[in-house]
Design an enzyme around this catalytic site. Structure first.
Site, PDB file in Angstrom:
ATOM      1  N   LYS A 184       0.913  -1.214   0.027  1.00 60.40           N
ATOM      2  CA  LYS A 184       0.106   0.063   0.109  1.00 60.40           C
ATOM      3  C   LYS A 184       0.930   1.424   0.004  1.00 60.40           C
ATOM      4  O   LYS A 184       0.301   2.345  -0.423  1.00 60.40           O
ATOM      5  CB  LYS A 184      -0.982   0.100   1.052  1.00 60.40           C
ATOM      6  CG  LYS A 184      -1.841  -1.286   1.264  1.00 60.40           C
ATOM      7  CD  LYS A 184      -3.034  -1.080  -0.058  1.00 60.40           C
ATOM      8  CE  LYS A 184      -4.148  -1.910   0.342  1.00 60.40           C
ATOM      9  NZ  LYS A 184      -4.954  -1.706  -1.097  1.00 60.40           N
TER      10      LYS A 184
ATOM     11  N   GLU B  68     -10.137   5.348   2.954  1.00 62.19           N
ATOM     12  CA  GLU B  68     -10.856   4.258   3.351  1.00 62.19           C
ATOM     13  C   GLU B  68     -10.028   3.116   3.975  1.00 62.19           C
ATOM     14  O   GLU B  68      -8.749   3.279   3.432  1.00 62.19           O
ATOM     15  CB  GLU B  68     -12.040   3.828   2.337  1.00 62.19           C
ATOM     16  CG  GLU B  68     -11.459   2.707   1.356  1.00 62.19           C
ATOM     17  CD  GLU B  68     -10.253   3.395   0.646  1.00 62.19           C
ATOM     18  OE1 GLU B  68     -10.111   4.601   0.432  1.00 62.19           O
ATOM     19  OE2 GLU B  68      -9.764   2.615  -0.206  1.00 62.19           O
TER      20      GLU B  68
ATOM     21  N   SER C 126       1.857  -9.571  -0.687  1.00 68.44           N
ATOM     22  CA  SER C 126       1.497  -8.151  -0.704  1.00 68.44           C
ATOM     23  C   SER C 126       1.713  -7.545   0.714  1.00 68.44           C
ATOM     24  O   SER C 126       1.810  -6.352   0.883  1.00 68.44           O
ATOM     25  CB  SER C 126      -0.047  -8.026  -1.168  1.00 68.44           C
ATOM     26  OG  SER C 126      -0.781  -9.082  -0.151  1.00 68.44           O
TER      27      SER C 126
END
Lengths: 394, 260
Positions: free
Chosen positions: A85, A107, A374
């Site tokens: 991210k 969010e 990830s």
């Protein structure tokens, strides 16, 4: 077709109130990506702050155990803040600064994107507000405190199912009430144009590195690249550099939750239908009347009823395959990777690991497979213990 | 001129909103009848959606109540047929989001609109640039696709308003639907810009709930749109809200007319 389309998917289905803002964003992003001062600054942040390039790790023990293709793990879990991210939020937070914004909102589901956004805001001196479903705040209390430590304000979302979908709704509503100083840092390759393209560009560093790294290690391309898909940002990120390589299979793993037949899942491609929601035309889990369905996964990050429009297109044209992986297989893969390689990965990423466990043995030893890890799994340890019925005293 | 535009011929118009099926179809039918009887010139009927991103808390809750009551597009078409049979002649407008219509099929949905007597359609998540996919079938079936203009529309106003049908829906404030104490947008400027490109009537919504606001807005615009304040009466009084809605709409219509 209108702007920002991938085949029939994508577009810009948002209230008029936000239209000029996303058009300004599209223009600003277009100028920034061509501006060496901007790209140079972002590259430096990625290298010196986020810790890129991330490793492409040859999982030798796992490979021997599975007895087929070599398994490589793209270690996005080793990035600062512990997931992919950060790649996107650094890009968008820089862009927000460049646009003269003083505040970002975002969010979050599990909290990975929220933590990353709060981190970028702290670093770049932006006010930050994170929208998180009340349900998810209870599940991920530690991440709530983490965001607050970073100086962000966490707003509890108590509407609808009180999870990721509702956090997106509430962030969009908040953005519509305050665009003049606020940028909405969307966390995945979804939403109205230009988000699916812009977030993909920021995340495609994963695949550019992985392709270079695997060629250096193996001298040939992998047989397959596997990644988990909620909205699909890490998957698009690692897929993108391999899109022209027709021999490389691209496989996205979506959350089958308690099983496709139970209805308690978030398997958008397997069970969804084309629709229009959250600014885009794509596949969505929905009922026969077009009401967005409540979805479920053990993984809060995959607990989303849609999928990015570029994935919808890659599915339709057959360039990528999307396979469902249920909770049980994901948890087993989570445990397997911990015991076999000493890596505790995010439960999201474990969905991709689970597919690799069956894929690798079906391929030859000369071939290789890349799995995108990830994120790291610290945040999930308590939930996995609960799933296994183990009581942990914190 | 469409039936919808003609509704603005009787002095300043009052446009009331209810979510269809909140708390039941029978109750909605009665509320629509009461609004028309009280002088509403147009009635907007919300087709509920699970995730109404342009709505504030009051109408969000109404959507959830209507869905919990089993409301579907076909049931709303029955509702429209019912209120038409009960003598409601004012134009009716559906307000929904793209997905329920996309799922139903734009052409099939708009055909049913024409057959049952729905005059217009408002889709808050369908901006000008994406309207072509709906405009074709809307025009084919004679249903006005209503254009929204926001305080942030700026350079877009001329382009967007030029394609308006029925009426132009001017969003008074930033954010979502809901009652506001004050409206800070330069509405006179915005309405002036709209009128410079189209003869289509301009109505203002979002935030309006007091008679004083209705009068003030009606001085500038051709009509006032009220949603959350009516839905709040339904939230409070449930199926017994009919008389309260009648009184409220009568007062608000009079307040709009007071603007001259």
């Amino acid at each position: 077709m209108t702007a920002g389309r991938f085949g029939e998917f994508g577009g810009r289905y948002i209230p008029e109130i936000l239209m000029n803002e996303v058009i300004r964003l599209e223009e600003a992003y277009g100028r920034c990506r061509a501006d060496e001062a901007f790209t140079g600054r972002l590259d430096r942040l990625l290298a010196e702050y986020a810790g890129r390039p991330s490793l492409l790790y040859y999982a030798e023990k796992m490979t021997r155990d599975l007895g087929g293709a070599k398994v490589y793990l793209k270690r996005e879990d080793l990035n600062h803040t512990g997931s992919h991210k950060i790649n996107n939020v650094l890009g968008q937070a820089l862009l927000a600064r460049w646009m003269g914004k003083t505040r970002i909102i975002a969010e979050t589901g599990a909290g990975q994107h929220g933590v990353a956004a709060a981190t970028a805001a702290a670093l770049l001196g932006l006010d930050c507000e994170i929208f998180m479903g009340r349900e998810d705040m209870d599940r991920q209390a530690l991440n709530v405190y983490r965001m607050e430590l970073l100086g962000a304000k966490v707003r509890a979302v108590t509407t609808g199912t009180m999870t990721l979908k509702d956090a997106v709704n509430e962030a969009m509503r908040a953005w519509a009430s305050r665009v003049h100083d606020t940028h909405y840092v969307l966390g995945s390759v979804m939403g109205p144009h230009p988000f699916p393209t812009m977030v993909r560009d920021f995340q495609s560093v994963i695949g550019r590195e992985a392709r270079r790294q695997v060629l250096a290690a193996e001298g040939r391309l992998p047989a397959a690249v596997v990644a988990c898909v909620g909205g699909g940002s890490n998957a698009i990120g690692i897929f993108h550099a391999f899109l022209p390589d027709a021999s490389v299979r691209l496989i996205g793993c979506e959350a089958a939750g308690r099983g496709l037949e139970t209805g308690a899942h978030a398997a958008t491609v397997a069970r969804g239908a084309v629709g229009v929601f959250h600014g885009m035309k794509s596949y969505f889990c929905q009922d026969e009347h077009g009401q967005i369905a409540p979805v479920y996964s053990i993984s809060a990050g995959l607990d989303y009823p849609g999928i990015g429009p570029e994935h919808a297109h890659l599915h339709d044209v057959g360039r990528a395959d999307y396979v469902p992986v249920d909770d049980e297989r994901a948890v087993s893969a989570f445990e397997y990777l911990a015991k076999t390689e000493g890596i505790i990965c995010a439960i999201e990423s474990a969905h991709a690991v689970a597919h690799a466990l069956t894929l690798a043995p079906s391929l030859s030893r000369e071939q290789s497979v890349i799995v995108c890890l990830s994120g790291r799994g610290d945040k999930d340890v308590a939930a996995i213990a609960r799933y296994r019925g183990v009581r942990v005293h914190e | 001129m469409s039936r919808l535009s003609q509704a603005f011929q009787n002095g300043k118009a009052f446009i009331g909103f209810v979510t269809g099926g909140d708390p039941s179809l029978e109750a909605s039918a009665e509320f629509i009848v009461e609004m028309a009887r009280a002088g509403a010139d147009v009635v907007e009927i919300g087709l509920p959606f699970s995730d109404p991103i342009a709505e504030g808390p009051v109408i969000q809750q109404a959507n959830l109540r209507a869905l919990a009551a089993g409301t579907t597009p076909d049931k709303l078409f029955e509702l429209v047929t019912d209120v038409r049979r009960r003598g409601v002649t004012v134009p009716l407008v559906f307000l929904s989001y793209v997905n329920p219509l996309f799922r139903y099929g734009y052409d099939a949905f708009l055909r049913r609109c024409r057959e049952t007597g729905v005059d217009g359609l408002i889709l808050p998540d369908l901006p000008f640039e994406e309207q072509d996919e709906v405009r074709g079938p809307a025009e084919a079936h004679g249903v006005d696709l209503i254009t929204l203009i926001a305080p942030t529309s700026e350079d877009r106003v001329r382009r967007v308003a030029a394609r308006a049908a029925g009426f132009v829906y001017i969003v008074s404030s930033m954010g979502v639907t809901g009652m506001r104490r004050e409206i800070e947008t330069d509405l006179a400027g915005l309405i002036g810009l709209v009128r410079s490109v189209t003869d289509t009537p301009a109505a203002v919504g979002f935030g309006i709930h007091t008679p004083a606001q209705a009068t003030a807005i009606a001085r500038l615009a051709d009509g006032v749109i009220v949603g959350s304040a009516i839905v709040a009466l339904i939230e409070t009084h449930g199926p017994a809200a009919g008389p309260h809605i009648y009184e409220y709409v009568r007062t608000m219509k009079q307040a709009a007319l007071n603007a001259g």
